[in-house]
Design an enzyme around this catalytic site. Structure first.
Site, PDB file in Angstrom:
ATOM      1  CG  HIS A  49       0.315   1.005  10.966  1.00  0.00           C
ATOM      2  ND1 HIS A  49       0.791   2.189  11.477  1.00  0.00           N
ATOM      3  CD2 HIS A  49       1.343   0.112  11.052  1.00  0.00           C
ATOM      4  CE1 HIS A  49       2.043   2.027  11.875  1.00  0.00           C
ATOM      5  NE2 HIS A  49       2.400   0.778  11.628  1.00  0.00           N
TER       6      HIS A  49
ATOM      7  CG  ASP B 139       3.160  -8.771 -13.873  1.00  0.00           C
ATOM      8  OD1 ASP B 139       3.869  -8.626 -14.888  1.00  0.00           O
ATOM      9  OD2 ASP B 139       3.341  -9.670 -13.041  1.00  0.00           O
TER      10      ASP B 139
ATOM     11  CB  CYS C 200      -1.163   5.336  14.652  1.00  0.00           C
ATOM     12  SG  CYS C 200      -0.227   3.819  14.309  1.00  0.00           S
TER      13      CYS C 200
ATOM     14  CB  CYS D 180      -1.723   5.695   9.731  1.00  0.00           C
ATOM     15  SG  CYS D 180      -1.825   4.474  11.072  1.00  0.00           S
TER      16      CYS D 180
ATOM     17  CB  CYS E 270       2.374   6.063  13.091  1.00  0.00           C
ATOM     18  SG  CYS E 270       1.532   5.683  11.526  1.00  0.00           S
TER      19      CYS E 270
ATOM     20  CG  ASP F 192       5.278  -5.101  -7.523  1.00  0.00           C
ATOM     21  OD1 ASP F 192       4.602  -6.078  -7.140  1.00  0.00           O
ATOM     22  OD2 ASP F 192       6.224  -5.223  -8.332  1.00  0.00           O
TER      23      ASP F 192
END
Length: 379
Positions: free
Chosen positions: A340, A98, A314, A311, A309, A271
């Site tokens: 997560h 940015d 998890c 991840c 999930c 974003d």
């Protein structure tokens, strides 16, 4: 419209027959990015609580950093001496920076706007610094991101028409300076559409930017305190004015429902700090909303943060354990929640892309909204 060749390639791979949603591929100097894409925010050259390897494991395609903050600390000369932003932060994938225009809004009490740029008092030590279009482009050239943003003026909400009109005037003037500034080979430049909540000003700003010709276009000046319906009206009014062959980026929007509404209008890039910031406050995201793991109801719950999930958090830990980590102040709790949440967002965006590619985006969006309603959640 300028006929200058873009500094990045953007290919539309699929269009949803029932909406303006599309799948694409943005090719950058550090690899391709499949769109629609959500970019985690790494303001100061780090996505909070995550290593680059963990971001890769979560399937993050692109991250965002901030020109103003990296100019203040450590300084673009330090980043350049470290081999540029990619090497400095150990991230080999694409990066967007940015320009610092959002700080014109967020640091309103520490800045003075001039027609040639903005005088800031540093939020760190109070020292005076000046950031205008030339300065922003020079800093971003040294940082070496794949996609850089034109310097703009982000007005607050609410503001009157005259205020927003002046912000558009400066944004277009500054964009013209940015477009002529030297850039490293392959560095793409996006213009940012401003105009507040005024559709006529957004159309005017979009038309002016398209006439100048940029590699992509961003919808800026939203998520600054306006009601959700005003935000979505601004997105729709702006997206309709942007060239379909170039990528469209909605800045600072991260609620999944709003992402879907914007994808429906043909937006490609997003974003937001939401998944990482809420993790630091003890919240876990799911595909049916988010909840606080601090609550006593999870004290002995041996299930993962979200059933099904995949991840790391998890696969290995329970809600009870992560709640314990968060409530006793162990940094592992925040790290696991961040892992997560970002994994959840990346899975969500993958599902969005699949729905568009298979021509069932509107059904996907309706099912998502029905799921939120059934769970009593809105986001």
């Amino acid at each position: 419209m300028s006929d200058s060749a873009p500094h990045c390639q953007f290919e539309i791979l699929a269009r949803d027959p029932g909406s303006h949603a599309r799948c694409g591929r943005l090719r950058t100097a550090h690899g391709p990015v499949d769109t629609p894409v959500f970019m985690p925010v790494g303001t100061q050259a780090a996505v909070k609580a995550m290593t680059p390897a963990e971001l890769q494991e979560a399937d993050v395609g692109m991250i965002l950093a901030n020109t103003y903050h990296l100019h203040v600390r450590p300084g673009e000369e330090i980043v350049a001496a470290g081999g540029g932003l990619h090497r400095f932060m150990g991230w080999s994938g694409p990066i967007l920076t940015d320009s610092g225009g959002f700080q014109v809004f967020s640091l309103a009490g520490l800045r003075k706007i001039r027609d040639d740029g903005v005088e800031f008092s540093s939020h760190v030590d109070g020292r005076r610094l000046f950031l205008g279009p030339r300065e922003a482009m020079a800093i971003q050239a040294r940082l070496g991101a794949d996609v850089v943003m034109a310097f703009d003026e982000c007005p607050p909400y609410p503001c009157d028409h005259e205020y927003a009109c002046n912000a558009v005037r400066r944004t277009l003037q500054w964009a013209a300076v940015c477009a002529k500034a030297p850039r490293p080979p392959g560095q793409a430049l996006f213009g940012i559409v401003q105009g507040g909540s005024y559709a006529d000003l957004r159309r005017q700003c979009a038309a002016g930017l398209v006439e100048q010709g940029f590699d992509g276009y961003a919808i800026g000046g939203v998520s600054v305190g306006e009601p959700p319906d005003v935000l979505l009206e601004a997105v729709a009014a702006t997206a309709a004015c942007l060239p379909p062959e170039r990528p469209r980026y909605l800045m600072g929007v991260g609620m999944m429902g709003q992402i879907l509404a914007a994808v429906e209008q043909g937006v490609d890039m997003f974003d937001c700090v939401m998944p990482t910031r809420l993790a630091r406050h003890g919240a876990a995201f799911t595909h049916r909303g988010h909840y606080s793991v601090r609550n006593a109801v999870w004290r002995a719950d041996q299930r993962p943060l979200e059933e099904g999930c995949g991840c790391y958090a998890c696969r290995h830990f329970s809600r009870a354990y992560i709640r314990h980590m968060v409530n006793v102040g162990e940094m592992l709790g925040v790290r696991l929640l961040t892992m997560h949440n970002l994994f959840c967002y990346m899975q969500f965006m993958r599902a969005v892309r699949a729905a568009v590619a298979e021509g069932r985006f509107r059904q996907f969006k309706a099912a998502f909204e029905d799921g939120l309603a059934a769970a009593g959640t809105v986001y």
